[in-house]
Design a protein around this motif. Sequence first.
Motif: not given
Length: 194
Positions: A156-162
Amino acid sequence: NTTIPVGKHELAAGHWLVVPEVTHITYQAQPMTLDVLMEAKRQGLKTAFVYYDATPLSRADLNEMASNHETYMQQLLLSDLIVPISNWSARELTSFFHVHEEAVLTQTPRIAALPLPGESQLASRVTKPVTLNETSKFILSIGSIVPHKNQVALIHAFERYCEAYPETDWQLLLAGNLHPDLISEIKRATEQNS
Protein backbone atom coordinates in the motif's frame (compact mmCIF):
# COMPACT_ATOMS: atom_id res chain seq x y z
CA ASN A 1 -8.31 -42.59 4.49
CA THR A 2 -6.17 -45.68 4.18
CA THR A 3 -4.28 -46.97 7.17
CA ILE A 4 -0.87 -48.40 6.35
CA PRO A 5 0.54 -50.59 9.12
CA VAL A 6 4.17 -50.04 10.05
CA GLY A 7 5.92 -53.24 10.93
CA LYS A 8 8.58 -53.74 13.56
CA HIS A 9 12.12 -52.84 12.52
CA GLU A 10 15.55 -53.35 13.99
CA LEU A 11 16.89 -49.98 15.14
CA ALA A 12 20.32 -50.89 13.78
CA ALA A 13 18.79 -51.20 10.28
CA GLY A 14 18.47 -47.41 10.17
CA HIS A 15 14.81 -46.99 9.20
CA TRP A 16 13.37 -43.51 9.74
CA LEU A 17 10.01 -41.91 10.35
CA VAL A 18 10.09 -38.36 8.94
CA VAL A 19 7.44 -36.03 10.37
CA PRO A 20 6.92 -32.95 8.17
CA GLU A 21 4.02 -31.45 10.16
CA VAL A 22 3.71 -29.63 13.48
CA THR A 23 2.20 -32.47 15.47
CA HIS A 24 0.29 -30.37 17.98
CA ILE A 25 -1.75 -28.83 15.17
CA THR A 26 -4.12 -31.75 14.65
CA TYR A 27 -7.74 -32.80 14.43
CA GLN A 28 -6.99 -35.24 17.27
CA ALA A 29 -8.29 -34.38 20.76
CA GLN A 30 -4.72 -34.11 22.06
CA PRO A 31 -1.36 -33.19 20.48
CA MET A 32 0.29 -36.24 18.91
CA THR A 33 4.00 -35.50 19.28
CA LEU A 34 4.76 -37.80 22.19
CA ASP A 35 2.56 -40.59 20.79
CA VAL A 36 4.36 -40.41 17.44
CA LEU A 37 7.79 -40.48 19.11
CA MET A 38 6.96 -43.39 21.41
CA GLU A 39 5.33 -45.50 18.68
CA ALA A 40 8.29 -44.92 16.37
CA LYS A 41 10.65 -46.11 19.10
CA ARG A 42 8.46 -49.19 19.75
CA GLN A 43 8.65 -50.00 16.03
CA GLY A 44 12.44 -49.55 15.87
CA LEU A 45 12.33 -46.34 13.82
CA LYS A 46 14.52 -43.30 14.24
CA THR A 47 12.60 -40.02 14.10
CA ALA A 48 13.24 -36.84 12.15
CA PHE A 49 11.01 -33.77 12.54
CA VAL A 50 10.83 -30.81 10.18
CA TYR A 51 10.89 -27.73 12.42
CA TYR A 52 9.46 -24.39 11.30
CA ASP A 53 9.75 -21.80 14.07
CA ALA A 54 8.81 -20.71 17.57
CA THR A 55 6.49 -17.93 16.42
CA PRO A 56 3.61 -18.90 18.78
CA LEU A 57 5.90 -18.25 21.77
CA SER A 58 6.51 -14.62 20.80
CA ARG A 59 3.26 -13.42 19.21
CA ALA A 60 0.33 -12.30 21.35
CA ASP A 61 -2.20 -13.18 18.63
CA LEU A 62 -1.01 -16.83 18.75
CA ASN A 63 -1.09 -17.00 22.54
CA GLU A 64 -3.78 -19.70 22.59
CA MET A 65 -1.40 -22.18 20.93
CA ALA A 66 1.77 -21.09 22.76
CA SER A 67 1.55 -23.69 25.54
CA ASN A 68 1.06 -26.57 23.08
CA HIS A 69 3.87 -25.25 20.88
CA GLU A 70 6.26 -24.99 23.82
CA THR A 71 5.44 -28.57 24.85
CA TYR A 72 5.95 -29.67 21.24
CA MET A 73 9.38 -28.04 21.19
CA GLN A 74 10.29 -29.70 24.50
CA GLN A 75 9.21 -33.10 23.18
CA LEU A 76 11.39 -32.69 20.10
CA LEU A 77 14.31 -33.33 22.46
CA LEU A 78 13.30 -37.01 22.26
CA SER A 79 13.77 -37.17 18.48
CA ASP A 80 16.91 -38.30 16.68
CA LEU A 81 17.07 -35.50 14.13
CA ILE A 82 15.45 -32.09 13.76
CA VAL A 83 15.49 -30.41 10.35
CA PRO A 84 14.79 -26.67 10.71
CA ILE A 85 13.66 -24.90 7.54
CA SER A 86 16.20 -22.09 7.98
CA ASN A 87 19.45 -21.34 9.78
CA TRP A 88 17.53 -18.79 11.87
CA SER A 89 15.08 -21.48 13.02
CA ALA A 90 17.99 -23.81 13.83
CA ARG A 91 19.64 -21.16 16.04
CA GLU A 92 16.29 -20.32 17.66
CA LEU A 93 15.60 -23.97 18.52
CA THR A 94 19.13 -24.60 19.76
CA SER A 95 18.83 -21.55 21.99
CA PHE A 96 15.47 -22.76 23.30
CA PHE A 97 16.97 -26.15 24.17
CA HIS A 98 20.05 -24.71 25.89
CA VAL A 99 18.53 -21.69 27.65
CA HIS A 100 14.93 -22.69 28.35
CA GLU A 101 15.37 -26.44 28.78
CA GLU A 102 18.97 -26.33 30.06
CA ALA A 103 19.75 -29.23 27.73
CA VAL A 104 23.40 -29.98 27.10
CA LEU A 105 24.69 -30.50 23.57
CA THR A 106 25.36 -34.22 24.08
CA GLN A 107 21.75 -34.77 25.19
CA THR A 108 20.01 -32.96 22.35
CA PRO A 109 19.08 -34.49 19.01
CA ARG A 110 21.10 -33.61 15.94
CA ILE A 111 19.89 -30.34 14.42
CA ALA A 112 20.63 -29.89 10.73
CA ALA A 113 19.09 -26.91 8.93
CA LEU A 114 17.74 -27.45 5.43
CA PRO A 115 16.59 -24.02 4.25
CA LEU A 116 13.44 -24.34 2.18
CA PRO A 117 12.61 -21.90 -0.62
CA GLY A 118 9.18 -20.31 -0.62
CA GLU A 119 6.55 -20.76 -3.29
CA SER A 120 3.45 -18.83 -4.25
CA GLN A 121 0.04 -20.14 -5.16
CA LEU A 122 -0.16 -17.43 -7.85
CA ALA A 123 2.69 -18.68 -10.02
CA SER A 124 5.01 -21.58 -10.63
CA ARG A 125 8.32 -21.66 -8.78
CA VAL A 126 10.83 -19.34 -10.41
CA THR A 127 13.84 -21.41 -11.42
CA LYS A 128 15.67 -18.79 -13.48
CA PRO A 129 17.03 -15.48 -12.18
CA VAL A 130 14.86 -12.41 -12.72
CA THR A 131 16.47 -10.34 -15.46
CA LEU A 132 16.94 -6.73 -14.50
CA ASN A 133 18.89 -4.24 -16.53
CA GLU A 134 21.76 -2.27 -15.03
CA THR A 135 19.56 0.76 -14.40
CA SER A 136 16.74 -1.18 -12.72
CA LYS A 137 15.80 0.14 -9.32
CA PHE A 138 13.92 -2.20 -7.06
CA ILE A 139 12.90 -2.82 -3.49
CA LEU A 140 13.15 -6.50 -2.60
CA SER A 141 11.16 -7.97 0.29
CA ILE A 142 12.11 -11.56 1.11
CA GLY A 143 10.23 -13.75 3.56
CA SER A 144 6.97 -15.58 4.03
CA ILE A 145 4.17 -13.26 2.97
CA VAL A 146 1.98 -13.47 6.05
CA PRO A 147 -0.33 -11.00 7.82
CA HIS A 148 1.96 -10.25 10.77
CA LYS A 149 4.96 -9.33 8.58
CA ASN A 150 3.10 -6.33 7.07
CA GLN A 151 3.98 -6.85 3.41
CA VAL A 152 0.46 -5.63 2.57
CA ALA A 153 1.29 -2.34 4.32
CA LEU A 154 4.50 -2.20 2.24
CA ILE A 155 2.48 -2.75 -0.95
CA HIS A 156 0.00 0.00 0.00
CA ALA A 157 2.85 2.41 0.81
CA PHE A 158 4.53 1.60 -2.51
CA GLU A 159 1.24 2.15 -4.37
CA ARG A 160 0.87 5.59 -2.71
CA TYR A 161 4.45 6.40 -3.71
CA CYS A 162 3.72 5.38 -7.33
CA GLU A 163 0.57 7.55 -7.36
CA ALA A 164 2.58 10.54 -6.13
CA TYR A 165 5.44 9.83 -8.58
CA PRO A 166 3.87 8.18 -11.64
CA GLU A 167 7.09 8.41 -13.70
CA THR A 168 9.10 6.38 -11.17
CA ASP A 169 11.19 3.50 -12.41
CA TRP A 170 11.23 1.78 -9.01
CA GLN A 171 9.74 -1.72 -8.74
CA LEU A 172 8.60 -3.65 -5.68
CA LEU A 173 9.52 -7.35 -5.68
CA LEU A 174 8.26 -9.81 -3.07
CA ALA A 175 9.68 -13.32 -2.68
CA GLY A 176 8.30 -15.87 -0.25
CA ASN A 177 5.57 -18.34 0.54
CA LEU A 178 2.17 -16.67 0.28
CA HIS A 179 -0.33 -17.08 3.14
CA PRO A 180 -3.80 -18.04 1.84
CA ASP A 181 -5.43 -15.06 3.62
CA LEU A 182 -3.39 -12.64 1.49
CA ILE A 183 -3.85 -14.21 -1.94
CA SER A 184 -6.63 -11.87 -3.09
CA GLU A 185 -4.82 -8.70 -1.94
CA ILE A 186 -1.50 -9.72 -3.51
CA LYS A 187 -3.27 -10.77 -6.71
CA ARG A 188 -5.11 -7.42 -6.85
CA ALA A 189 -1.88 -5.47 -6.37
CA THR A 190 -0.03 -7.58 -8.93
CA GLU A 191 -2.73 -7.17 -11.58
CA GLN A 192 -3.13 -3.41 -11.02
CA ASN A 193 0.56 -2.65 -10.97
CA SER A 194 2.09 -4.97 -13.57
